[in-house]
Design a protein around this motif. Structure first.
Motif, PDB file in Angstrom:
ATOM      1  N   THR A 160      54.363 -15.825 -38.155  1.00 37.12           N
ATOM      2  CA  THR A 160      54.056 -16.494 -36.892  1.00 37.12           C
ATOM      3  C   THR A 160      52.813 -15.860 -36.287  1.00 37.12           C
ATOM      4  O   THR A 160      52.115 -15.085 -36.947  1.00 37.12           O
ATOM      5  N   ASP A 168      56.718 -19.272 -26.451  1.00 35.15           N
ATOM      6  CA  ASP A 168      58.180 -19.261 -26.331  1.00 35.15           C
ATOM      7  C   ASP A 168      58.648 -18.331 -25.211  1.00 35.15           C
ATOM      8  O   ASP A 168      59.595 -18.638 -24.489  1.00 35.15           O
ATOM      9  N   SER A 170      57.794 -17.666 -22.255  1.00 32.52           N
ATOM     10  CA  SER A 170      57.197 -18.002 -20.964  1.00 32.52           C
ATOM     11  C   SER A 170      57.895 -17.225 -19.854  1.00 32.52           C
ATOM     12  O   SER A 170      59.030 -16.759 -20.034  1.00 32.52           O
ATOM     13  N   PHE A 173      61.579 -17.802 -19.273  1.00 28.42           N
ATOM     14  CA  PHE A 173      62.503 -17.705 -20.408  1.00 28.42           C
ATOM     15  C   PHE A 173      63.493 -16.561 -20.180  1.00 28.42           C
ATOM     16  O   PHE A 173      63.103 -15.440 -19.850  1.00 28.42           O
ATOM     17  N   ARG A 176      64.769 -13.423 -23.713  1.00 28.05           N
ATOM     18  CA  ARG A 176      63.692 -12.666 -24.351  1.00 28.05           C
ATOM     19  C   ARG A 176      64.218 -11.636 -25.350  1.00 28.05           C
ATOM     20  O   ARG A 176      63.744 -11.558 -26.488  1.00 28.05           O
ATOM     21  N   TYR A 179      65.598 -13.189 -28.489  1.00 31.20           N
ATOM     22  CA  TYR A 179      64.496 -13.806 -29.243  1.00 31.20           C
ATOM     23  C   TYR A 179      63.748 -12.747 -30.045  1.00 31.20           C
ATOM     24  O   TYR A 179      63.497 -12.921 -31.253  1.00 31.20           O
TER      25      TYR A 179
END
Length: 279
Positions: A160, A168, A170, A173, A176, A179
């Motif tokens: 990525t 993603d 942001s 969000f 975190r 993720y």
């Protein structure tokens, strides 16, 4: 014992003869094709349900079974690799970034190939790579080659870039930590175009959090960047210093010295277009 149960046990302990099969001199049933036994005696004095023998695989039965198992394993492997590649790349075209498809002109191809070949040692020693150099000279492509080579071994890889990650993550969000933890569970994480992300305080904090979490996971990281190595070694501010310090402690810098393949491709297309228009 009922006759039905007796029939079942009889089928379990009796080899099914084919038309060409025959009884050998030892009293066992033999395959008429490969001429190896379809039965074997129990150890001396042992019996099961009154029988002194049990079914066995002849050579051609064994070969057929192994062929079926190999075909099933190949099917399972192909499906597993396809699933890994679908999850690894945002762009399906990157699945074709392989050493087999490489043009052979990149001076660093051998390094990338050996990294994939010695993955077990790289993983055990937690050795990553920082591919750095000018734009268009194959850094991303060879990182993708490593990813595809490892996934052919069924090693999960994720490739990525921080533009996607920061999109993603942001400010609103809420997941975190999960993720980032998910990113760092991959045996190999590849971050493309490192250093091209926006430099807001929030963005830099997320970049540091990803790099620091990967650092603490003791798993290898491969990053590609167009930034000069001196810039990474001597950042001008604390925020970048924290990020680059972690990065360089994980990744061995490898300078890419090849030509700009994208410029070559663009030039070739231009020349082709000129010829077509001239006609």
């Amino acid at each position: 014992m009922t006759s039905e149960i007796k029939d079942i046990l009889e089928n379990m302990t009796t080899a099914a003869p084919e038309m060409e099969d025959y009884i050998g001199e030892d009293g066992l049933l033999y395959c008429g094709k490969c001429h190896t036994p379809k039965e074997a005696y129990f150890p001396e004095g042992k019996e099961l349900f009154g029988r002194d023998r049990h079914p066995a695989e002849c050579d051609c039965q064994r070969a057929a079974r192994e062929q079926r198992q190999a075909a099933e394993e190949h099917r399972r492997h192909v499906e597993a690799v396809e699933n890994l590649k679908q999850r690894a790349f945002a762009d399906s075209a990157m699945q074709q970034w392989t050493f087999e498809n490489d043009n052979g002109r990149n001076p660093q191809t051998g390094i990338a190939r050996r990294y994939a070949e010695h993955w077990e040692e790289m993983q055990a020693e937690n050795i990553g790579c920082l591919f750095w150099g000018n734009v268009g000279n194959g850094k991303s492509y060879l990182a993708g080659c490593i990813a595809n080579a490892l996934m052919e071994k069924e090693v999960p890889v994720y490739m990525t870039n921080f533009a996607v990650i920061l999109g993603d993550l942001s400010p609103g969000f809420t997941g975190r930590n999960e993720y980032i933890s998910r990113l760092c569970r991959y045996p190999l994480l590849i971050i493309d175009d490192f250093g091209m992300e926006r430099g807001t305080d929030y963005g830099l904090e997320q970049v540091f959090h990803v790099i620091d979490t990967r650092y603490r996971s003791n798993k290898p990281l491969i990053a590609t960047t167009n930034r000069p190595l001196d810039e990474l070694k001597k950042p001008t501010d604390t925020a970048h210093s924290r990020i680059y310090d972690r990065l360089l402690s994980m990744c061995v810098p490898i300078r890419f010295t090849g030509v700009n393949f994208r410029q070559e491709t663009a030039k070739r297309k231009m020349e082709t277009m000129k010829k077509l228009l001239a006609e």
